[in-house]
Design a protein around this motif. Structure first.
Motif, PDB file in Angstrom:
ATOM      1  N   GLU A 267     -26.332  53.310-112.663  1.00  0.00           N
ATOM      2  CA  GLU A 267     -26.022  54.508-111.870  1.00  0.00           C
ATOM      3  C   GLU A 267     -24.730  54.317-111.078  1.00  0.00           C
ATOM      4  O   GLU A 267     -23.897  55.236-111.009  1.00  0.00           O
ATOM      5  CB  GLU A 267     -27.156  54.846-110.896  1.00  0.00           C
TER       6      GLU A 267
ATOM      7  N   TRP B 186     -21.896  68.096-107.952  1.00  0.00           N
ATOM      8  CA  TRP B 186     -20.952  67.066-107.563  1.00  0.00           C
ATOM      9  C   TRP B 186     -19.973  67.662-106.580  1.00  0.00           C
ATOM     10  O   TRP B 186     -19.945  68.887-106.385  1.00  0.00           O
ATOM     11  CB  TRP B 186     -20.204  66.511-108.788  1.00  0.00           C
TER      12      TRP B 186
ATOM     13  N   ARG C 153     -21.247  56.581-111.339  1.00  0.00           N
ATOM     14  CA  ARG C 153     -20.555  57.186-110.183  1.00  0.00           C
ATOM     15  C   ARG C 153     -19.113  56.681-110.071  1.00  0.00           C
ATOM     16  O   ARG C 153     -18.194  57.453-109.819  1.00  0.00           O
ATOM     17  CB  ARG C 153     -21.322  56.879-108.900  1.00  0.00           C
ATOM     18  N   ARG C 154     -18.924  55.365-110.263  1.00  0.00           N
ATOM     19  CA  ARG C 154     -17.580  54.784-110.199  1.00  0.00           C
ATOM     20  C   ARG C 154     -16.674  55.376-111.271  1.00  0.00           C
ATOM     21  O   ARG C 154     -15.535  55.786-111.006  1.00  0.00           O
ATOM     22  CB  ARG C 154     -17.663  53.256-110.340  1.00  0.00           C
TER      23      ARG C 154
ATOM     24  N   ALA D 111     -17.181  63.092-107.002  1.00  0.00           N
ATOM     25  CA  ALA D 111     -18.058  62.186-106.266  1.00  0.00           C
ATOM     26  C   ALA D 111     -19.365  62.921-105.949  1.00  0.00           C
ATOM     27  O   ALA D 111     -19.540  64.090-106.311  1.00  0.00           O
ATOM     28  CB  ALA D 111     -17.374  61.734-104.977  1.00  0.00           C
ATOM     29  N   ASP D 112     -20.250  62.227-105.266  1.00  0.00           N
ATOM     30  CA  ASP D 112     -21.520  62.817-104.813  1.00  0.00           C
ATOM     31  C   ASP D 112     -22.299  63.447-105.965  1.00  0.00           C
ATOM     32  O   ASP D 112     -22.923  64.504-105.789  1.00  0.00           O
ATOM     33  CB  ASP D 112     -21.281  63.853-103.700  1.00  0.00           C
ATOM     34  N   LEU D 113     -22.272  62.809-107.115  1.00  0.00           N
ATOM     35  CA  LEU D 113     -22.977  63.348-108.272  1.00  0.00           C
ATOM     36  C   LEU D 113     -24.488  63.258-108.073  1.00  0.00           C
ATOM     37  O   LEU D 113     -24.987  62.244-107.598  1.00  0.00           O
ATOM     38  CB  LEU D 113     -22.619  62.557-109.539  1.00  0.00           C
TER      39      LEU D 113
ATOM     40  N   LEU E 257     -27.051  62.572-110.174  1.00  0.00           N
ATOM     41  CA  LEU E 257     -27.280  62.066-111.527  1.00  0.00           C
ATOM     42  C   LEU E 257     -28.735  62.241-111.936  1.00  0.00           C
ATOM     43  O   LEU E 257     -29.644  62.020-111.145  1.00  0.00           O
ATOM     44  CB  LEU E 257     -26.931  60.580-111.614  1.00  0.00           C
TER      45      LEU E 257
END
Length: 164
Positions: free
Chosen positions: A67, A113, A71-72, A81-83, A85
């Motif tokens: 995970e 996101w 994100r990276r 960002a702030d996905l 998932l």
């Protein structure tokens, strides 16, 4: 590729883990017209150049969770960002044309996101576009096409395989 187990001395094959993120959105919510996925057109990577692929994907680094890698990669490749998932599938894959041919791929989707997706690495990404799951471009990286078809049909198993 094989490696020698330092404890047992037995030869084992090496496995390369990777994480993939498919950003999804509804086209005209409520109209029933379908779901779109954001794909990138690969270039100058040495692997599947000229093929459409997940907008964000890459190897899981030592000490990193799947995970965290997802994100990276999303931040590094498409500036989001702030996905939120959601796990889609883990794929065991063999690719006989690569130096290390045993792979484990972790596929995630995200429908939420922050940030506007954009090309961050133009040397590696020729294009970034939304496509309907039922009208994908050609060609799509083959193992990713399997996952996208399962997402479209709604029958993607938790564990999938490719190349066997």
């Amino acid at each position: 590729m094989t490696v020698q187990d330092p404890v047992t001395g037995r030869t084992r094959f090496a496995v390369v883990p990777a994480s993939y993120v498919f950003l999804l959105r509804e086209t005209d919510p409520g109209s029933g017209t379908g779901t779109e996925v954001l794909l990138q057109l690969r270039q100058n990577t040495g692997y599947m150049d000229g093929f459409w692929a997940a907008a964000a994907a890459g190897h899981v680094e030592r000490g990193e969770t799947a995970e965290a890698a997802a994100r990276r990669e999303a931040l590094e490749e498409i500036a989001v960002a702030d996905l939120e998932l959601r796990f889609a599938t883990a794929m065991q894959r063999t690719a006989h044309d690569l130096p290390i041919d045993e792979r484990v791929d972790f596929f995630f989707t995200a429908r939420s996101w922050s940030g506007e997706p954009r090309i961050v690495e133009p040397a590696k990404c020729a294009d970034l576009r939304w496509f309907r799951l039922d009208a994908l471009p050609e060609p799509v990286v083959p193992h990713e096409a399997v996952v996208l078809a399962g997402l479209r049909r709604g029958d993607l198993p938790a564990l999938s395989h490719h190349g066997f």
